[in-house]
Design a protein around this motif. Structure first.
Motif, PDB file in Angstrom:
ATOM      1  N   ASP A   8       0.814  -1.342  -0.224  1.00 13.22           N
ATOM      2  CA  ASP A   8       0.038  -0.051   0.028  1.00 13.22           C
ATOM      3  C   ASP A   8       0.802   1.235  -0.136  1.00 13.22           C
ATOM      4  O   ASP A   8       1.731   1.536   1.002  1.00 13.22           O
ATOM      5  N   THR A   9       0.600   2.237  -0.908  1.00 13.51           N
ATOM      6  CA  THR A   9       1.615   3.434  -1.170  1.00 13.51           C
ATOM      7  C   THR A   9       0.821   4.483  -0.291  1.00 13.51           C
ATOM      8  O   THR A   9      -0.255   4.638  -1.153  1.00 13.51           O
ATOM      9  N   GLY A  10       0.909   5.123   0.739  1.00 16.07           N
ATOM     10  CA  GLY A  10       0.421   5.960   1.354  1.00 16.07           C
ATOM     11  C   GLY A  10       1.010   7.192   1.212  1.00 16.07           C
ATOM     12  O   GLY A  10       2.141   7.271   0.514  1.00 16.07           O
ATOM     13  N   GLY A  11       0.571   8.433   1.694  1.00 16.28           N
ATOM     14  CA  GLY A  11       0.957   9.607   1.547  1.00 16.28           C
ATOM     15  C   GLY A  11       2.414   9.652   2.203  1.00 16.28           C
ATOM     16  O   GLY A  11       3.226  10.757   1.525  1.00 16.28           O
ATOM     17  N   THR A  12       2.785   9.150   3.116  1.00 11.43           N
ATOM     18  CA  THR A  12       3.869   9.196   3.742  1.00 11.43           C
ATOM     19  C   THR A  12       4.864   7.885   3.609  1.00 11.43           C
ATOM     20  O   THR A  12       5.922   7.895   3.007  1.00 11.43           O
ATOM     21  N   PHE A  13       4.177   6.792   4.121  1.00 12.43           N
ATOM     22  CA  PHE A  13       4.948   5.519   3.994  1.00 12.43           C
ATOM     23  C   PHE A  13       4.197   4.604   2.864  1.00 12.43           C
ATOM     24  O   PHE A  13       3.163   4.735   2.605  1.00 12.43           O
ATOM     25  N   THR A  14       4.932   3.553   2.606  1.00 13.85           N
ATOM     26  CA  THR A  14       4.618   2.460   1.908  1.00 13.85           C
ATOM     27  C   THR A  14       4.927   1.246   2.681  1.00 13.85           C
ATOM     28  O   THR A  14       5.958   1.033   3.069  1.00 13.85           O
ATOM     29  N   ASP A  15       3.742   0.775   2.902  1.00 12.66           N
ATOM     30  CA  ASP A  15       3.580  -0.789   3.551  1.00 12.66           C
ATOM     31  C   ASP A  15       3.597  -1.858   2.843  1.00 12.66           C
ATOM     32  O   ASP A  15       2.812  -1.797   1.950  1.00 12.66           O
ATOM     33  N   GLY A  16       4.167  -2.840   3.411  1.00  7.05           N
ATOM     34  CA  GLY A  16       4.276  -4.177   2.747  1.00  7.05           C
ATOM     35  C   GLY A  16       3.905  -5.231   3.687  1.00  7.05           C
ATOM     36  O   GLY A  16       4.208  -5.213   4.882  1.00  7.05           O
ATOM     37  N   VAL A  17       3.433  -6.335   3.054  1.00  6.61           N
ATOM     38  CA  VAL A  17       3.154  -7.274   4.241  1.00  6.61           C
ATOM     39  C   VAL A  17       3.118  -8.614   3.111  1.00  6.61           C
ATOM     40  O   VAL A  17       2.990  -8.846   2.193  1.00  6.61           O
ATOM     41  N   LEU A  18       3.903  -9.774   3.741  1.00  3.65           N
ATOM     42  CA  LEU A  18       4.054 -11.056   2.970  1.00  3.65           C
ATOM     43  C   LEU A  18       3.059 -12.196   3.995  1.00  3.65           C
ATOM     44  O   LEU A  18       2.983 -12.203   5.200  1.00  3.65           O
ATOM     45  N   LEU A  19       2.140 -12.644   3.212  1.00  2.88           N
ATOM     46  CA  LEU A  19       1.149 -13.555   4.055  1.00  2.88           C
ATOM     47  C   LEU A  19       1.258 -14.918   3.343  1.00  2.88           C
ATOM     48  O   LEU A  19       1.176 -15.118   2.139  1.00  2.88           O
ATOM     49  N   ASP A  20       1.340 -16.008   4.037  1.00  3.38           N
ATOM     50  CA  ASP A  20       1.314 -17.129   3.892  1.00  3.38           C
ATOM     51  C   ASP A  20      -0.121 -17.563   3.488  1.00  3.38           C
ATOM     52  O   ASP A  20      -1.177 -17.575   4.215  1.00  3.38           O
ATOM     53  N   ARG A  36       7.074   9.827  -4.109  1.00  2.00           N
ATOM     54  CA  ARG A  36       5.851  10.382  -4.961  1.00  2.00           C
ATOM     55  C   ARG A  36       6.426  10.565  -6.365  1.00  2.00           C
ATOM     56  O   ARG A  36       5.627  10.524  -7.450  1.00  2.00           O
ATOM     57  N   GLU A  37       7.653  10.894  -6.574  1.00  2.00           N
ATOM     58  CA  GLU A  37       8.129  11.258  -7.941  1.00  2.00           C
ATOM     59  C   GLU A  37       8.110  10.096  -8.863  1.00  2.00           C
ATOM     60  O   GLU A  37       8.247  10.074  -9.987  1.00  2.00           O
ATOM     61  N   ASP A  38       8.371   8.765  -8.047  1.00  2.00           N
ATOM     62  CA  ASP A  38       8.629   7.826  -8.608  1.00  2.00           C
ATOM     63  C   ASP A  38       8.172   6.446  -7.732  1.00  2.00           C
ATOM     64  O   ASP A  38       8.869   6.160  -6.819  1.00  2.00           O
ATOM     65  N   LEU A  39       6.686   5.958  -7.703  1.00  5.80           N
ATOM     66  CA  LEU A  39       6.400   5.188  -6.628  1.00  5.80           C
ATOM     67  C   LEU A  39       7.025   3.780  -6.488  1.00  5.80           C
ATOM     68  O   LEU A  39       7.251   3.110  -5.418  1.00  5.80           O
ATOM     69  N   SER A  40       7.657   3.388  -7.565  1.00  3.44           N
ATOM     70  CA  SER A  40       8.270   2.241  -7.736  1.00  3.44           C
ATOM     71  C   SER A  40       9.571   2.036  -6.827  1.00  3.44           C
ATOM     72  O   SER A  40       9.979   1.128  -6.394  1.00  3.44           O
TER      73      SER A  40
END
Length: 195
Positions: A8-20, A36-40
């Motif tokens: 999830d790319t948010g306004g301040t942080f990009t959060d990630g989760v790995l789910l089995d 913001r200039e390049d979300l990747s």
């Protein structure tokens, strides 16, 4: 073990989760600053922060973006020009300029009317310097995207502008919904998110 990667790319942080996928257990969580200039860049850093990840184990990737949702709600983004092929759309459309041209297909993907290239050229002339991006939505383009693809080719010959074709975004039949999706996608292209 099959995994699901959620980002999830948010306004301040990009959060990630790995789910089995089998046990529904969260295997890893990570966070990185949103770029913001390049979300990747932020997405890549978030994935790197998860540690060793074997991409062959990832069976599904789910990407959401609070940043995009916020931009839409706040009215930010590109000025969108819309070319509708073969049908007018009912309801409000998130576009600055809308043009309807002849063309479109039937439910079997057979052209109902030939595409009108001259009308596309006229629309591009009128949109130049009035919009930042163009969305193209053809009637039943998910059955046959030929008219959207041809319109895109004509536009590219005339103007170096970002273009979003509706058939590339969803396989749903709803013409209005597909058109809105194309417009919103065009509105959120990275070069315009700061507006």
């Amino acid at each position: 073990m099959p995994l699901i990667l959620g980002i999830d790319t948010g306004g301040t942080f990009t959060d990630g989760v790995l789910l089995d996928l089998n046990t529904k257990e969260v295997k890893e969580k990570a966070k990185a600053f949103t770029t913001r200039e390049d979300l990747s860049i932020g997405i890549r850093k978030c994935i790197e922060n998860m540690g060793d990840l074997d991409p062959r184990q990832v069976q599904l990737v789910s990407l959401s973006t609070t940043l995009a949702t916020n931009a839409i709600v706040e009215g930010r983004g590109c000025r969108v020009g819309l070319i509708l092929i073969g049908h007018e759309s009912t309801g409000n459309l998130p576009a600055h300029q809308v043009f309807v041209v002849r063309g479109g297909h039937d439910i079997k993907g057979i052209p109902v009317t030939e595409l009108d290239p001259e009308a596309i050229r006229r629309a591009v002339t009128e949109m130049r310097n009035q919009v930042d991006t163009i969305a193209i939505s053809g009637y039943l383009s998910i059955r046959n995207p030929e008219h959207e693809q041809n319109a895109q080719k004509i536009i590219r010959e005339l103007w170096d502008v970002p273009i979003v074709c509706a058939h590339q975004l969803t396989t749903a039949l709803g013409f209005h919904e597909r058109t809105v999706t194309a417009c919103l996608n065009a509105r959120l292209l990275p070069n315009c998110l700061q507006r």
